[in-house]
Design a protein around this motif. Structure first.
Motif, PDB file in Angstrom:
ATOM      1  N   VAL A 822       0.907  -1.143  -0.084  1.00 53.81           N
ATOM      2  CA  VAL A 822      -0.075  -0.191   0.010  1.00 53.81           C
ATOM      3  C   VAL A 822       0.788   1.136  -0.112  1.00 53.81           C
ATOM      4  CG1 VAL A 822      -2.031  -1.082   1.255  1.00 53.81           C
ATOM      5  CG2 VAL A 822      -0.219  -0.105   2.438  1.00 53.81           C
ATOM      6  N   LYS A 868      -1.250  -1.689  -7.821  1.00 49.80           N
ATOM      7  CA  LYS A 868      -2.686  -1.486  -8.010  1.00 49.80           C
ATOM      8  C   LYS A 868      -3.062  -0.763  -9.183  1.00 49.80           C
ATOM      9  CE  LYS A 868      -3.535  -1.940  -3.197  1.00 49.80           C
ATOM     10  NZ  LYS A 868      -4.076  -1.520  -1.777  1.00 49.80           N
ATOM     11  N   GLY A 950     -12.687   0.240  -6.041  1.00 49.49           N
ATOM     12  CA  GLY A 950     -12.010   0.368  -4.576  1.00 49.49           C
ATOM     13  C   GLY A 950     -10.612   1.244  -4.786  1.00 49.49           C
ATOM     14  N   GLN A 953     -10.895   4.737  -5.629  1.00 52.07           N
ATOM     15  CA  GLN A 953     -11.302   5.690  -4.385  1.00 52.07           C
ATOM     16  C   GLN A 953     -10.140   5.747  -3.602  1.00 52.07           C
ATOM     17  OE1 GLN A 953     -14.228   7.188  -3.736  1.00 52.07           O
ATOM     18  NE2 GLN A 953     -14.715   6.981  -5.713  1.00 52.07           N
ATOM     19  N   GLU A 954      -9.344   4.507  -3.176  1.00 51.15           N
ATOM     20  CA  GLU A 954      -8.293   4.491  -2.626  1.00 51.15           C
ATOM     21  C   GLU A 954      -7.167   5.622  -2.949  1.00 51.15           C
ATOM     22  OE1 GLU A 954      -5.004   1.461  -0.762  1.00 51.15           O
ATOM     23  OE2 GLU A 954      -6.344   0.706  -2.316  1.00 51.15           O
ATOM     24  N   HIS A 955      -7.058   5.892  -4.382  1.00 53.61           N
ATOM     25  CA  HIS A 955      -6.224   6.865  -4.848  1.00 53.61           C
ATOM     26  C   HIS A 955      -6.588   8.242  -4.765  1.00 53.61           C
ATOM     27  CE1 HIS A 955      -3.952   3.238  -5.670  1.00 53.61           C
ATOM     28  NE2 HIS A 955      -2.866   3.857  -6.154  1.00 53.61           N
TER      29      HIS A 955
END
Length: 1001
Positions: A822, A868, A950, A953-955
């Motif tokens: 991550v 990712k 997802g 949205q995480e980025h």
């Protein structure tokens, strides 16, 4: 004691004022009758140079003499034109009136007038002489007003004597007395002391009468506490009248009392009168519309209608023309004046008619029997006389023997037969004359009894009873006692459930009352119980006597209904009633009417109790049913039931979702119309088995074409007698669980493949590095050999390029297989897209899909996790490739650009597109359109876009999808840039790129 003294003093004062007003009115009438004032019929007003005629009615002496509206009177001379009199100037109305009074009635006077005319288009003033024969002043309106005044006074006295204690009766009498003074006192013009008293009394009455009337209207239905609160407001109603009194005083004593001034003041007076009357009419009408009490509503109906019938003609035909100085025909004026009579008539009717108690029943019956007897006696003697005349007219030998005697007998029989119907007819007429109110409330109670059966709520029913009976019968105390549920072999007990006029302390202690005297079910029980004095009910036991004294009710009337079991009647409730507001007892007719009404009330109470029990049972049943339905609806398992004919009787919400069939389309349909053959075969196979039967991992096709895997349980549906009435089928959808198992298995395979790929990649990198190194060394060695160098150098370069290309593919495979973290770092979006395209080159080429890339060379970098983000690119490209599989070939366009402070990535394909209902669900986990893949296609898991969403949205980015059926689909991704503009890459970096090219891979 103090209140009694004040009442007596007020009565004496009113009597003195009434006698004085009546005496002065008679003196005023006699004085006016003995004096005739001359008049020319014109309404004059002061103007510049004389008096201007602003109203000249027809058929008046002035009109016949040629005087018209607008003429200006400058002087007047007694006698005709040829007489030797002197002209007397008339600058004011007072001087004009003195001059014509000197002339006298039936004399003639010469008027000097000026008239504005137009001659040859130029305005001019013309001098005119007119001889006017003076006539007596027409005082017919005064007599009409005196008649109205007498009616006011008579009605006021009648209301006062008849109902001294009635609400607002004293106020109404003062209003009638002031109205009498206002209409009866007429200024005669004699100018003596009596005339001055009459004038000022009339002015005072004019100021008071409208305010008294509006005060009466505002406070008519108000309670005492409200009147105290509004006392200051009531005093404000009299301020305009007081101001008019001051203006009149100033006009007589300080100002120049001109005719114009007095006329303006008269107009103000009548405007004030009409305005107050109109406001009062509106107040009555609004309160009538809002009032809920029947008697008060009836009163207000008469008050509002009477006021409107008075105000409208009086204002329209009298006040408004007077304010506008308009000439109105005398007939309309008299109609407007006569309409004032409607006001006291309707008011007295409203105050007295709906508040009087019954006329004595014995007196009415005495009148009835007297009239009936007199009529029958007359009929009897008429029959006897007719018989005697017939006997004398015929010959004696022709008459049958005993005709006279038989005639007398016939007369007696006729009288006996006719007495009762004649008595009833006369009694009805007497009731109409003496007791119209009793007939009205009798009809009201009968209608109320008929309406009772429509009321099903017990509380509202007894509430309407204790509300309607006091209003209709004018009772001060009413109570309803309800019988407890009868127990076998026990005596009926009553309890107080509603009351009117009983204090809260009595109602709160009603449980301790001994109501044993309310035993109407015994054989010798009367139709009602009457206590002349509840405090002296000596024949009752002491506890019951105390109860009767505390309740202070004089009548107890039973409400009887038929028994449910056995014959006879049972008492379901008892009505308790006190005296009237005047302290009178009910008449026998009233009690008889109540006994008839009690039967209606008993049936209504019984119906309400039955309805309440039925409602309770329905409520319990519905609550239990809702509870059971909620259980079935809430479970995450499909449940439906079929009857013995295999028709679907129930279908829960989970079945609607799982089997994609709405409940309305499934209910009452046979199984063979809803389910496929596979399920029907298994269902028929298990039909003969007893108990529970289960089908494990049964593949159930749905109407949408999907295939669900479920564990199906079939059980018999039993009733309370344990008899089978159908079957219940429970379907547990385990499709997602099976898919999860497959995905876990596939994940383990992918993990192993990833480890294997990493090992292979490391092993492949070594020979690739050796090949690349030896190729470069061979190229260096051939630089000295010109001939071989020119021939072999391109081959060596191709070998080097292919080794670099293979190395890049292996490195991409390593990056993709490596466990992602991550951790965020600087990511070159263009490089990431190129690497991903190279990684998927073989799959895209096998699917005959071309990739067109338009990458912005100045695109800024973003902050993210390379692994990712590469997974996002892989999902986008593979989805596009799968969408183009049906076409056999297609094109994927990948472009990047900078928008404001964001980096935009656009994936477009020219595939079949998606309809709106599919586009709305593409990000839902496990939603896929590739559940049944064709040969050569891969089966979708429904997780690719969900994972992509997802990651985006995480980025801190956004993803948008747009699609048109038949044209293609586009995905637009936005990521925050970490710098506005990235330096333009060098030529060496772009040489190996794919910018602006169509790559067939």
């Amino acid at each position: 004691m103090k209140a009694g003294s004040q009442t007596r003093l007020l009565a004496i004062l009113l009597a003195v004022v009434t006698l004085a007003a009546f005496g002065l009115s008679i003196a005023n009438l006699m004085q006016e009758s003995s004096y005739s004032a001359p008049t020319d019929g014109v309404h004059w007003a002061e103007t510049e140079g004389g008096l201007r005629a602003y109203i000249v009615p027809r058929d008046t002496p002035a009109y016949r003499a040629g005087i018209r509206t607008g003429d200006v009177l400058t002087a007047i001379r007694r006698g005709d034109i040829l007489s030797g009199g002197n002209d007397v100037p008339t600058p004011k109305v007072a001087s004009f009136e003195r001059e014509i009074e000197r002339s006298g009635v039936w004399s003639h006077a010469t008027y000097s007038l000026q008239r504005n005319t137009v001659s040859n288009g130029r305005p001019m003033v013309r001098e005119i002489l007119a001889v006017v024969y003076l006539e007596p002043t027409d005082r017919a309106d005064h007599y009409v007003l005196r008649l109205i005044a007498l009616v006011y006074l008579a009605i006021g006295l009648y209301v006062l004597f008849r109902r001294w204690t009635a609400p607002k009766s004293m106020h109404f009498y003062v209003f009638c007395l002031v109205s009498f003074i206002f209409y009866a006192f007429q200024y005669s013009g004699v100018l003596d002391g009596l005339d001055q008293v009459i004038l000022w009394a009339n002015i005072l009455a004019m100021a008071l009468q409208p305010a008294l009337f509006l005060h009466f209207a505002v406070s008519f239905t108000g309670e005492g506490s409200r009147q105290k609160t509004w006392r200051f407001f009531y005093s404000l109603l009299y301020l305009p009248g007081a101001a008019l009194l001051v203006l009149r005083f100033l006009s007589f004593h300080l100002w120049s009392s001109t005719g114009r001034l007095q006329h303006r003041l008269d107009q103000i007076d009548y405007a004030y009168l009409a305005a107050y009357y109109v406001i009062a009419a509106l107040v009555f009408w609004i309160r009538y519309r809002r009032e809920q009490q029947p008697l008060q509503r009836q009163q207000l109906k008469w008050l509002s209608r009477g006021t409107l019938m008075t105000v409208f003609p009086f204002t329209a035909f009298y006040v408004i023309p007077f304010l506008l100085d308009a000439n109105v025909p005398g007939a309309l004026t008299k109609v407007a004046l006569l309409s004032i009579l409607l006001l006291p008539l309707t008011f007295s009717w409203a105050i007295v008619r709906y508040r009087l108690m019954d006329v004595d029943l014995i007196f009415k019956r005495g009148v009835t029997y007297t009239l009936a007897t007199a009529a029958l006696v007359g009929l009897y003697f008429g029959v006897v006389g007719l018989t005697a005349k017939m006997a004398s007219a015929m010959a004696a030998d022709r008459l049958p023997p005993g005709l006279r005697e038989w005639g007398l007998v016939a007369a007696i029989i006729a009288a006996a037969l006719l007495f009762d119907p004649l008595k009833r007819a006369i009694q009805a007429r007497v009731d109409r004359v003496f007791d119209q109110k009793r007939l009205d409330y009798r009809e009201t109670l009968v209608e109320f009894g008929r309406e009772l059966n429509a009321q099903t709520d017990l509380g509202a029913l007894v509430g309407s009873i204790v509300e309607r009976l006091p209003q209709t019968l004018l009772l001060t105390r009413v109570a309803v006692f309800l019988a407890d549920d009868e127990l076998p072999g026990q005596r009926t007990h009553f309890k107080l459930i509603a009351s009117h006029g009983l204090s809260k302390a009595i109602s709160d202690t009603s449980d301790r009352f001994d109501l044993g005297f309310l035993d109407f079910d015994r054989r010798d029980a009367d139709n009602h119980i009457f206590f002349e004095s509840p405090q002296a009910a000596l024949r009752l036991p002491e506890p019951q006597r105390q109860t009767v004294a505390t309740l202070d009710l004089n009548y107890y009337v039973p409400c009887r209904v038929a028994r449910h079991e056995g014959g006879g009647l049972s008492t379901i409730a008892v009505l308790g009633l006190g005296r009237t507001g005047e302290g009178d007892f009910l008449s026998s007719e009233d009690v008889e009417l109540l006994e008839s009404l009690a039967s209606y009330i008993g049936i209504a109470i019984q119906n309400a109790q039955l309805y309440r029990r039925l409602e309770q049972k329905i409520f319990d049943f519905e609550r239990l049913r809702d509870f059971n339905e909620n259980i079935v609806e809430s479970i995450n398992i499909g449940v439906f039931a079929v009857d013995l004919e295999d028709r679907i009787e129930s279908w829960n919400a989970q079945m609607e979702v799982m089997y994609a069939t709405p409940r309305a389309e499934a209910l009452r349909r046979p199984l063979n119309e809803v389910f496929p053959v596979e399920f029907l075969q298994e269902f028929d196979r298990l039909r003969a088995e007893q108990g529970l039967c289960t089908l494990y991992k049964f593949r159930l096709p749905t109407p949408t074409g999907e295939s669900r895997t479920a564990n199906i349980t079939i059980a018999p549906l039993l009733n309370r007698d344990f008899r089978a009435v159908g079957r219940i089928i429970i379907i547990d959808d385990i499709t997602d669980s099976i898919n999860m198992e497959k995905q876990l298995t596939q994940s383990e395979k992918l993990s192993s493949i990833g480890l294997l790929a990493a090992g292979v990649a490391h092993e492949v990198n070594t020979p690739l590095a050796v090949i690349s190194s030896y190729t470069q060394m061979l190229g260096k060695q051939l630089r000295g050999d010109e001939a071989n160098h020119a021939r072999l150098q391109p081959v060596l370069e191709k070998i080097t390029q292919q080794t670099f290309r293979a190395s890049e593919i292996v490195n991409g495979l390593l990056n993709f297989a490596r466990m992602g973290t991550v951790d965020f770092a600087r990511v070159d979006v263009n490089a990431m897209l190129r690497d991903t395209a190279l990684l998927l080159e073989h799959q895209l080429r096998s699917g005959r899909v071309a990739v067109e890339m338009h990458l912005d060379p100045q695109l800024p970098a973003i902050s993210g996790n390379l692994g990712k983000l590469q997974q996002v690119a892989v999902n986008m490209m593979m989805n596009a490739k799968d969408a183009l599989q049906d076409k056999g070939s297609g094109r994927i366009k990948i472009s990047t650009s900078q928008t404001s402070d964001s980096v935009e990535i656009l994936f477009e394909d020219d595939g079949p597109g998606m309809p709106p209902e599919v586009l709305r669900k593409i990000y839902d986990p496990f939603f896929t359109t590739k559940s049944n893949p064709k040969e050569g296609q891969r089966k979708g898991t429904g997780l690719g876009l969900a994972v992509t969403y997802g990651i985006v949205q995480e980025h801190g980015g956004t993803i948008e999808a747009s699609s048109t059926v038949g044209e293609g689909t586009a995905f637009r991704l936005l990521f925050p840039a970490i710098e506005n503009v990235r330096p333009r890459p060098s030529d060496s970096s772009t040489a190996a790129g794919l910018e602006g090219k169509v790559v067939h891979v």
